[in-house]
Scaffold this motif. Structure first.
Motif, PDB file in Angstrom:
ATOM      1  N   ILE A 137      25.103  26.677  58.099  1.00 37.98           N
ATOM      2  CA  ILE A 137      24.619  26.932  56.674  1.00 37.98           C
ATOM      3  C   ILE A 137      23.275  27.616  56.549  1.00 37.98           C
ATOM      4  O   ILE A 137      22.316  27.506  57.554  1.00 37.98           O
ATOM      5  CB  ILE A 137      24.369  25.564  56.063  1.00 37.98           C
ATOM      6  N   GLY A 138      23.252  28.847  55.971  1.00 34.24           N
ATOM      7  CA  GLY A 138      22.196  29.645  56.088  1.00 34.24           C
ATOM      8  C   GLY A 138      22.321  30.794  56.724  1.00 34.24           C
ATOM      9  O   GLY A 138      21.505  31.773  56.723  1.00 34.24           O
ATOM     10  N   GLU A 139      23.465  30.886  57.687  1.00 32.21           N
ATOM     11  CA  GLU A 139      23.651  32.086  58.301  1.00 32.21           C
ATOM     12  C   GLU A 139      24.660  33.070  57.695  1.00 32.21           C
ATOM     13  O   GLU A 139      25.649  32.859  57.121  1.00 32.21           O
ATOM     14  CB  GLU A 139      24.232  31.755  59.911  1.00 32.21           C
ATOM     15  N   PHE A 140      24.513  34.607  58.001  1.00 34.05           N
ATOM     16  CA  PHE A 140      25.444  35.526  57.401  1.00 34.05           C
ATOM     17  C   PHE A 140      26.551  35.342  58.831  1.00 34.05           C
ATOM     18  O   PHE A 140      26.075  35.440  60.023  1.00 34.05           O
ATOM     19  CB  PHE A 140      24.588  36.686  57.742  1.00 34.05           C
ATOM     20  N   VAL A 141      27.686  35.263  58.431  1.00 38.22           N
ATOM     21  CA  VAL A 141      28.805  35.258  59.324  1.00 38.22           C
ATOM     22  C   VAL A 141      29.903  36.150  59.028  1.00 38.22           C
ATOM     23  O   VAL A 141      30.269  36.433  57.809  1.00 38.22           O
ATOM     24  CB  VAL A 141      29.339  33.755  59.355  1.00 38.22           C
ATOM     25  N   THR A 142      30.239  37.055  60.136  1.00 31.73           N
ATOM     26  CA  THR A 142      31.387  38.218  59.876  1.00 31.73           C
ATOM     27  C   THR A 142      32.821  37.422  59.884  1.00 31.73           C
ATOM     28  O   THR A 142      32.904  36.889  61.019  1.00 31.73           O
ATOM     29  CB  THR A 142      31.022  39.602  60.524  1.00 31.73           C
ATOM     30  N   LEU A 143      33.461  37.455  58.828  1.00 31.64           N
ATOM     31  CA  LEU A 143      34.802  36.699  59.099  1.00 31.64           C
ATOM     32  C   LEU A 143      35.896  37.770  59.030  1.00 31.64           C
ATOM     33  O   LEU A 143      36.018  38.842  58.258  1.00 31.64           O
ATOM     34  CB  LEU A 143      34.891  36.054  57.651  1.00 31.64           C
ATOM     35  N   HIS A 144      36.831  37.447  59.965  1.00 33.35           N
ATOM     36  CA  HIS A 144      38.006  38.310  60.092  1.00 33.35           C
ATOM     37  C   HIS A 144      38.967  37.368  59.165  1.00 33.35           C
ATOM     38  O   HIS A 144      39.329  36.552  59.636  1.00 33.35           O
ATOM     39  CB  HIS A 144      38.428  38.478  61.506  1.00 33.35           C
ATOM     40  N   VAL A 145      39.588  38.162  58.074  1.00 35.99           N
ATOM     41  CA  VAL A 145      40.302  37.286  57.310  1.00 35.99           C
ATOM     42  C   VAL A 145      41.638  37.273  57.713  1.00 35.99           C
ATOM     43  O   VAL A 145      42.418  38.439  57.847  1.00 35.99           O
ATOM     44  CB  VAL A 145      40.220  37.852  55.673  1.00 35.99           C
ATOM     45  N   THR A 146      42.225  36.159  57.742  1.00 37.35           N
ATOM     46  CA  THR A 146      43.802  35.853  58.282  1.00 37.35           C
ATOM     47  C   THR A 146      44.817  35.495  57.169  1.00 37.35           C
ATOM     48  O   THR A 146      45.617  35.757  57.296  1.00 37.35           O
ATOM     49  CB  THR A 146      43.630  35.006  59.337  1.00 37.35           C
ATOM     50  N   SER A 147      44.048  34.921  56.110  1.00 37.56           N
ATOM     51  CA  SER A 147      44.954  34.432  54.949  1.00 37.56           C
ATOM     52  C   SER A 147      43.968  34.310  53.544  1.00 37.56           C
ATOM     53  O   SER A 147      42.792  34.204  53.680  1.00 37.56           O
ATOM     54  CB  SER A 147      45.760  33.321  55.181  1.00 37.56           C
ATOM     55  N   ALA A 148      44.889  34.440  52.484  1.00 38.39           N
ATOM     56  CA  ALA A 148      44.071  34.123  51.276  1.00 38.39           C
ATOM     57  C   ALA A 148      45.082  33.358  50.185  1.00 38.39           C
ATOM     58  O   ALA A 148      46.164  33.249  50.434  1.00 38.39           O
ATOM     59  CB  ALA A 148      44.053  35.732  50.487  1.00 38.39           C
ATOM     60  N   ASN A 149      44.221  32.552  49.591  1.00 39.24           N
ATOM     61  CA  ASN A 149      44.977  31.714  48.323  1.00 39.24           C
ATOM     62  C   ASN A 149      44.027  31.719  47.073  1.00 39.24           C
ATOM     63  O   ASN A 149      42.901  31.085  47.362  1.00 39.24           O
ATOM     64  CB  ASN A 149      44.945  30.403  49.248  1.00 39.24           C
ATOM     65  N   GLY A 150      44.458  32.432  46.139  1.00 37.51           N
ATOM     66  CA  GLY A 150      43.735  32.227  45.003  1.00 37.51           C
ATOM     67  C   GLY A 150      42.535  33.271  45.180  1.00 37.51           C
ATOM     68  O   GLY A 150      42.608  34.208  45.885  1.00 37.51           O
ATOM     69  N   ILE A 151      41.248  32.440  44.849  1.00 35.99           N
ATOM     70  CA  ILE A 151      40.177  33.354  44.915  1.00 35.99           C
ATOM     71  C   ILE A 151      39.625  33.157  46.443  1.00 35.99           C
ATOM     72  O   ILE A 151      38.402  33.671  46.988  1.00 35.99           O
ATOM     73  CB  ILE A 151      39.045  32.997  43.955  1.00 35.99           C
ATOM     74  N   SER A 152      40.332  32.187  47.289  1.00 37.77           N
ATOM     75  CA  SER A 152      39.908  31.658  48.501  1.00 37.77           C
ATOM     76  C   SER A 152      40.139  32.697  49.599  1.00 37.77           C
ATOM     77  O   SER A 152      41.355  32.906  49.523  1.00 37.77           O
ATOM     78  CB  SER A 152      39.894  30.438  48.819  1.00 37.77           C
ATOM     79  N   LEU A 153      39.405  32.985  50.534  1.00 40.22           N
ATOM     80  CA  LEU A 153      39.683  33.653  51.682  1.00 40.22           C
ATOM     81  C   LEU A 153      39.544  32.758  52.995  1.00 40.22           C
ATOM     82  O   LEU A 153      38.547  32.058  53.095  1.00 40.22           O
ATOM     83  CB  LEU A 153      38.981  34.930  52.017  1.00 40.22           C
ATOM     84  N   TYR A 154      40.282  32.923  53.924  1.00 42.31           N
ATOM     85  CA  TYR A 154      40.295  31.982  55.255  1.00 42.31           C
ATOM     86  C   TYR A 154      40.352  33.040  56.498  1.00 42.31           C
ATOM     87  O   TYR A 154      40.985  34.063  56.492  1.00 42.31           O
ATOM     88  CB  TYR A 154      41.631  31.142  55.279  1.00 42.31           C
ATOM     89  N   GLY A 155      39.495  32.694  57.566  1.00 43.77           N
ATOM     90  CA  GLY A 155      39.547  33.592  58.574  1.00 43.77           C
ATOM     91  C   GLY A 155      38.803  32.841  59.593  1.00 43.77           C
ATOM     92  O   GLY A 155      38.604  31.768  59.834  1.00 43.77           O
ATOM     93  N   GLU A 156      38.606  33.703  60.543  1.00 42.14           N
ATOM     94  CA  GLU A 156      37.829  33.279  61.922  1.00 42.14           C
ATOM     95  C   GLU A 156      36.440  34.244  62.167  1.00 42.14           C
ATOM     96  O   GLU A 156      36.620  35.312  61.769  1.00 42.14           O
ATOM     97  CB  GLU A 156      38.868  33.669  63.097  1.00 42.14           C
ATOM     98  N   GLU A 157      35.758  33.688  62.703  1.00 43.00           N
ATOM     99  CA  GLU A 157      34.417  34.320  62.891  1.00 43.00           C
ATOM    100  C   GLU A 157      34.797  35.508  63.902  1.00 43.00           C
ATOM    101  O   GLU A 157      35.171  35.237  65.013  1.00 43.00           O
ATOM    102  CB  GLU A 157      33.358  33.313  63.319  1.00 43.00           C
ATOM    103  N   ARG A 158      34.021  36.657  63.769  1.00 48.21           N
ATOM    104  CA  ARG A 158      34.289  37.527  64.534  1.00 48.21           C
ATOM    105  C   ARG A 158      33.297  37.475  65.773  1.00 48.21           C
ATOM    106  O   ARG A 158      32.190  36.878  65.655  1.00 48.21           O
ATOM    107  CB  ARG A 158      33.623  38.870  63.739  1.00 48.21           C
ATOM    108  N   GLY A 159      33.849  37.689  66.972  1.00 46.22           N
ATOM    109  CA  GLY A 159      33.127  37.439  68.284  1.00 46.22           C
ATOM    110  C   GLY A 159      33.188  36.002  68.589  1.00 46.22           C
ATOM    111  O   GLY A 159      32.346  35.858  69.556  1.00 46.22           O
ATOM    112  N   ASP A 160      33.883  35.168  68.169  1.00 40.36           N
ATOM    113  CA  ASP A 160      33.837  34.018  68.358  1.00 40.36           C
ATOM    114  C   ASP A 160      34.879  33.607  69.404  1.00 40.36           C
ATOM    115  O   ASP A 160      35.801  34.263  69.718  1.00 40.36           O
ATOM    116  CB  ASP A 160      34.419  32.955  67.251  1.00 40.36           C
TER     117      ASP A 160
END
Ligand code: 5AD
Ligand code: SF4
Length: 436
Positions: free
Chosen positions: A413-436
Motif C-alpha cells: 500500500i502506497g507503492e507504485f506498481v507496474t502491472l502486466h495485465v493478464t485478464s479483465a473483468n468489467g472495470i477491473s484488471l488482473y495482472g502480475e507485477e512486472r519484474g516479480d
C-alpha cells in the motif's frame, strides 16, 4: 472516548467527514470505533437523490435503541440533508432523541456545539445561511492514504435545474491558491502519493488574486516529489483548451477527466440548464483526445428527466459509444423539492425510468468491458491503495482510473506498481507485477 462517523454521498462529503473527525479529536474523542462502542455518532448526510435521504433516515432511526441503552451517547446529524429547507425540523420531529443537528456551513463550530450539548439537556440545532470564509482551520484526520483530498472550491453557482447542491452548499467560493499549493506541498512531503483536488465545478475556480484553474493545476503539478494529481468535477461549459494543455504538459496529472454530460439530447440539456450542446461536448472530447491520447473520460448520466421522450433517451444511449466513456455513473432522475425541474410538467413514470436505466447500464458496461479488454497483454502503472481480503489481492487504480488487482507477499500500500495485465473483468484488471 470514541467516535463513529457515517458518511453518505460524494468525495466532498468523505473529505468533510475527515474534517469532522479532526474536530472530534480536538474535543476528547480520540479513537474511531464501531457504532455500538461509540460515545458520539455523527451522520454526514447527502440529499442529492431521494434514496440517499432514505438510507440516512433508516439508519438514524435504527439508533433509537442504542440511545436508550446509553444515555451519554451523543448523536449528531450534519451535512447536506440537515441543511435542506425544512429538513432539520422534520429530523427533530421524527427522531426526538437526536442531540445535535448542524448544517453545511457550521463545521467550524461543531466543537462548540458538542461542548454546549454536554452542558445543556436540550437538543441543539444550528444552521447558517451562508459562509463567506473558505478556511475552517480544521486539520482533517485523513483516512484514504495514499490518496488525499484537497478542497479548492466550495458551493456551486450553476443551478442545473434538477440539482439541489446550490441550495444546500451555497454560492461558489474559491480558496486562496497559495493555501491550496501549501497544503498539497505538505501532503506530498508527508508521503501522500495521489492528490485529488475537489470542487463542484473545478473549472470555474477563480481566486481573489485572479488565479484560474489551469494555472492552479499547473502550479500543483510543479510541486516536487513522486505523486499523481487528479481533480473533480469538471463542467463541459467551462472546459478550456488551457486546461487540456495543462494536462498534456504534466506527467503527474492523470490522463483521466470526470466530465458529467447528464444527457445526450440538446432539448433535455437546455431544460437541465447545462448551457452546452451535445456537439460542444463532443468537441471538448475531440480537443482533449487530440492533445492527450488515450485520456479516459468518465461521466454522469441522468435518465427520465421530466418530458424526456424515448427518442431523446436514445440520444443519451448513443452518446455512450460515441463519447467512448471509460465509465459512467447512471442515475434515475429524482425530483428535489425547491428545484426548477421538480415543478416541471411531464414527470416520467417510474416504470419507464427503470426500463431506461437498465438499457443505459447495459450500454455503459459493454463499453467499459471493451475498454478493459484493451488492457490485456499490456503494462499499466497502478498506485496500490488497499488490500481486498475477499480476493486476497492488493488493488489500486491506474492513471485512467481502472482498478488493477495483483498478489504480493508483502505490504504494497502506497507503492507504485507496474502491472502486466493478464485478464479483465468489467472495470477491473488482473495482472502480475512486472519484474516479480
Ligand atoms: N436526480 C438524479 N441525479 C442527480 N444528480 C444530481 N441531481 C440529481 C437528481 N435530482 C446527479 C448528476 C450529478 C451527480 C453528482 O448526481 O448526474 O452529476
Ligand atoms: Fe449540481 Fe450542476 Fe452544480 Fe453539479 S454543476 S453541483 S449538477 S448545480
Amino acid at each position: 472516548m470514541k467516535y463513529a462517523i457515517i458518511t453518505y454521498g460524494c468525495q466532498m462529503n468523505l473529505h468533510e467527514s475527515e474534517k469532522i473527525a479532526g474536530v472530534l479529536r480536538e474535543h476528547g474523542y480520540d479513537e474511531r470505533a464501531e457504532l455500538e462502542d461509540a460515545d458520539i455518532i455523527v451522520f454526514n448526510t447527502c440529499c442529492i437523490r431521494e434514496n440517499a435521504e432514505n438510507h440516512a433516515f433508516g439508519n438514524i432511526g435504527a439508533l433509537k435503541k442504542l440511545k436508550r441503552q446509553k444515555r451519554h451517547l451523543i448523536i449528531a446529524v450534519g451535512g447536506c440533508m440537515a441543511q435542506e429547507e425544512g429538513k432539520a425540523a422534520l429530523l427533530k420531529e421524527r427522531f426526538p432523541f437526536l442531540d445535535i443537528i448542524f448544517g453545511t456551513h457550521n463545521l467550524d463550530e461543531l466543537g462548540e456545539l458538542i461542548e454546549r450539548k454536554r452542558r445543556e439537556k436540550r437538543a441543539i440545532i444550528s444552521l447558517r445561511e451562508e459562509r463567506r470564509s473558505t478556511e475552517d482551520g480544521i486539520v482533517p484526520v485523513r483516512t484514504s492514504y495514499p490518496n488525499a483530498w484537497v478542497n479548492i472550491t466550495y458551493g456551486c453557482n450553476n443551478f442545473c435545474s434538477y440539482c439541489i447542491v446550490p441550495y444546500v452548499r451555497g454560492r461558489e467560493r474559491s480558496r486562496h491558491a497559495e493555501d491550496i499549493i501549501a497544503e498539497v506541498t505538505s501532503l506530498v512531503k508527508e508521503g501522500y502519493r495521489e492528490i485529488t483536488l475537489l470542487g463542484q465545478n473545478v473549472d470555474s475556480y477563480h481566486s481573489e488574486e485572479g488565479v484560474r484553474f489551469p494555472a492552479l493545476l499547473d502550479a500543483c503539478a510543479r510541486i516536487e516529489g513522486k505523486f499523481r494529481l487528479r481533480f473533480m468535477t469538471s463542467h463541459p461549459k467551462d472546459f478550456s483548451e488551457e486546461l487540456v494543455e495543462t494536462i498534456a504538459r504534466h506527467e503527474k496529472i492523470c490522463n483521466h477527466i470526470h466530465l458529467p454530460v447528464q444527457s445526450g439530447n440538446d432539448r433535455i440539456l437546455a431544460l437541465m440548464n447545462r448551457r452546452y450542446t451535445r456537439a460542444h461536448y463532443l468537441e471538448c472530447l475531440a480537443m482533449l483526445r487530440a492533445r492527450v491520447p488515450g485520456c479516459a473520460v468518465s461521466t454522469d448520466l441522468i435518465v427520465g428527466f421530466p418530458t424526456e421522450t424515448e427518442e431523446e433517451f436514445c440520444d443519451t444511449l448513443s452518446l455512450v459509444e460515441e463519447a467512448d466513456f471509460s465509465t459512467a455513473f447512471t442515475f434515475i432522475y429524482s425530483p428535489r423539492k425547491g428545484t426548477k425541474a421538480a415543478a416541471m410538467q411531464g414527470q416520467i413514470p417510474e416504470a419507464v425510468q427503470k426500463e431506461r436505466i437498465m438499457r443505459l447500464v447495459e450500454a455503459v458496461n459493454a463499453n467499459t468491458r471493451r475498454l478493459s479488454a484493451g488492457y490485456v497483454g499490456k503494462d499499466t502503472e497502478i498506485l496500490c491503495e488497499d488490500f481486498d481480503k475477499k480476493r486476497g489481492m492488493y488493488l489500486g487504480r491506474n492513471p485512467e482510473g481502472r482498478m488493477g488487482y495483483f498478489t504480493s507477499d508483502r505490504d504494497r500500500i502506497g507503492e507504485f506498481v507496474t502491472l502486466h495485465v493478464t485478464s479483465a473483468n468489467g472495470i477491473s484488471l488482473y495482472g502480475e507485477e512486472r519484474g516479480d
